[in-house]
Design an enzyme around this catalytic site. Structure first.
Site, short mmCIF file in Angstrom:
data_model
loop_
_atom_site.label_atom_id
_atom_site.label_comp_id
_atom_site.label_asym_id
_atom_site.label_seq_id
_atom_site.Cartn_x
_atom_site.Cartn_y
_atom_site.Cartn_z
N LYS A 77 0.85 -1.19 0.00
CA LYS A 77 0.00 0.00 0.00
C LYS A 77 0.89 1.24 0.00
O LYS A 77 1.88 1.30 0.73
CB LYS A 77 -0.91 -0.01 1.23
CG LYS A 77 -1.95 1.11 1.24
CD LYS A 77 -2.87 1.02 2.46
CE LYS A 77 -3.96 2.08 2.44
NZ LYS A 77 -4.87 2.01 3.60
N SER A 152 -9.85 1.77 2.58
CA SER A 152 -8.99 2.54 1.72
C SER A 152 -7.91 1.73 1.02
O SER A 152 -7.32 2.19 0.05
CB SER A 152 -8.32 3.65 2.53
OG SER A 152 -7.46 3.10 3.52
N SER A 176 -10.02 -0.46 6.92
CA SER A 176 -9.46 -0.40 5.57
C SER A 176 -8.70 -1.63 5.09
O SER A 176 -8.29 -1.67 3.93
CB SER A 176 -8.55 0.81 5.43
OG SER A 176 -9.33 1.95 5.25
N1 GLN Z 1 -13.38 4.28 5.99
C1 GLN Z 1 -12.74 4.73 7.18
C2 GLN Z 1 -12.30 6.18 7.02
O1 GLN Z 1 -12.59 6.71 6.03
C3 GLN Z 1 -11.57 3.85 7.52
C4 GLN Z 1 -10.37 4.13 6.75
C5 GLN Z 1 -9.18 3.33 7.16
O2 GLN Z 1 -9.30 2.32 7.85
N2 GLN Z 1 -8.03 3.81 6.77
O3 GLN Z 1 -11.72 6.77 7.87
#
Ligand code: GLN
Length: 498
Positions: A77, A152, A176
């Site tokens: 990532k 994400s 995410s």
């Molecule tokens: N969807 C969540 C957010 O937007 C989690 C994102 C994540 O785990 N990086 O913050």
């Protein structure tokens, strides 16, 4: 070769049936053939990957004792710093930045001989649930290219589910890793907070962020987990304790006599029918394997989403202050006579996307002196209540379970203009992060109404990560014999794929 599990690939490497160069080239070919459609990668490091593969082949030949997954390729990532390789966190503001150092996760991968093929797409600074907030365009779900792979860490999940990489790394601040794993039919684990070093992980919300593994099987995920975890003096929140024996647990998957707690608040209303059905089926499977299924009550979970969307933006408003046009990446408005403030403001305006700006504003507001107690302070109190709910639930059960996400993969564009709708998709994953514990998502089959993958979430107390793998491996094996083949084999083949 690319359709095997990472464990099978590692075995073939150990027996000398293939080389890491061959294996890496096969994956680079796959990327060249299908990534134009999937768009999992922001940067493919062809030369660097082949050089690493050559090096690990030489180390093996010289008789060096290598890690169990040495020579196996991986997708990283883009939130993790890798020396000399473009690292953007999905943001235009970091375009052109090449870190002068390796994150601890990357150092560990390198010394374990894991081949890093490139950097994967993500929501900008990991803020989002669909990869549509990336500054570089979305990633597409290999199951259906009109849908999102989740986020994400959508690029990493899509790379593994499209066989572009057998393993990948994501980060999980509010779900995410687990949510994109669920939406693409693979396994993803968010380890216990503090179990994997955050040194060199570009910070979104420091008290919630945690990197973790993706794989197509529970065992593959465990193999990567053991390589990336461990104490690090460079991270003040790193836990100084041995890494839980997750590989052993994955190899001996067993739920006989295990107490499995179903969280009352994380099912039923609001969950797609096909998601709930596959979840219920999996519970029956676990019961038939000798697990005891109990129901647990976590009343404070009702407020988890609200608390998270105050704490995470608050922390991000502070963490993202470092992107000031002076230190990294982009700089605009730097004309003769422009003040530092003007350059900063022009750069931040051009470099940050809409969702990132929204969260910086929200977090700054929640932390401002007049509102601190009402917003940030209350959110922290809810966090404590959630920790207490879990503690109580874990006196009744060894692991807790729920669907990973309330729906299967939705269409690109469906929720991107409605942040609230997007946030609601995190309802089942966020409590784990707020409590700092660990969670896994593994495929529970396909929803009847749309034939898309459904994720089954398992949660365990801090530093009891092996329980996730023990239960996950048992469920995986039972479902495999029920379906006759891994769920991913039911995904349509991509155009041009060899
Ligand atoms: N969807 C969540 C957010 O937007 C989690 C994102 C994540 O785990 N990086 O913050």
């Amino acid at each position: 070769m690319i359709h095997q599990s990472a464990a099978q690939m590692a075995d073939a490497l150990a027996k000398g049936e293939t080389t890491s160069v061959e294996l890496t080239q096969a994956h680079l070919d796959r990327i060249a053939a299908v990534d134009g459609q999937v768009k999992a990668f922001l940067h493919v490091d062809t030369e660097g990957a082949l050089a690493q593969a050559k090096d690990v082949d030489a180390r093996r030949k010289s008789g060096e004792k290598l890690s169990p997954i040495a020579g196996v390729p991986l997708a990283l990532k883009d939130v993790l710093a890798q020396k000399g390789v473009p690292t953007t966190a999905g943001s235009k503001i970091l375009q052109g930045w090449r870190p002068p150092y390796d994150s601890t996760v990357v150092s560990k991968l390198k010394s374990a001989g894991v081949v890093i093929m490139g950097k994967t797409n993500m929501d900008e600074f990991a803020m989002g649930s669909s990869t549509e907030n990336s500054g570089y365009g979305p990633t597409f779900n290999p199951w259906d290219l009109t849908r999102t792979p989740g986020g994400s860490s959508g690029g990493s999940a899509a790379a593994v589910s499209s066989f572009e990489a057998p393993l990948a790394i994501g980060s999980d601040t509010g779900g995410s890793i687990r949510q994109p794993a669920a939406l693409t039919g693979i396994v993803g684990v968010r380890p216990t907070y503090g179990a994997v070093s955050r040194y060199g992980l570009i910070a979104y919300s420091s008290s919630l962020d945690q990197a973790g593994p993706f794989g197509r099987t529970v065992l593959d995920t465990a193999l990567l987990h053991e390589v990336m975890a461990g104490h690090d003096v460079r991270d003040a929140t790193s836990i100084n304790a041995p890494v839980p024996a997750v590989v052993n647990a994955a190899k001996s998957g067993d739920v006989k006599g295990m107490k499995i707690g179903v969280i009352k608040q994380l099912q039923g209303e609001g969950y797609q029918k096909g998601v709930q059905t596959r979840f219920d089926d999996s519970l029956h499977v676990l019961a038939s394997l000798g697990a005891e299924i109990v129901e647990v009550d976590c009343p404070s979970f009702e407020y988890a989403l609200a608390a998270y969307y105050l704490i995470a933006p608050s922390e991000c408003s502070s963490n993202l202050a470092r992107f000031d046009a002076m230190r990294y990446g982009l700089r605009t408005g730097d004309v003769d006579g422009a003040s530092a403030e003007a350059v900063m403001s022009s750069t931040r305006d051009a470099g940050f996307g809409r969702e990132v700006k929204r969260r910086i504003i929200l977090g700054t507001y929640a932390l401002s002196s007049g509102y601190y107690d009402a917003y940030y302070g209350s959110a922290q109190k809810i966090r404590t209540l959630i920790i207490q709910d879990y503690a109580k639930a874990f006196t009744k059960a060894d692991v807790l379970v729920s669907p990973t996400a309330p729906t299967t993969a939705y269409k690109i564009g469906e929720k991107v203009d409605d942040p609230m709708a997007m946030y609601l998709g995190d309802v089942a994953t966020i409590p784990v992060n707020l409590a700092g514990i660990c969670g896994m998502s593994l495929p529970a089959g396909l929803a009847d109404e749309d034939n898309l993958p459904v994720g089954f979430q398992i949660m365990a107390p801090a530093m009891q990560d092996q329980r996730l793998y023990q239960a996950g491996a048992a469920l995986e094996a039972a479902l495999l014999s029920k379906w006759g083949a891994p769920i991913l084999s039911k995904a349509p083949e991509l155009k041009g794929a060899k």
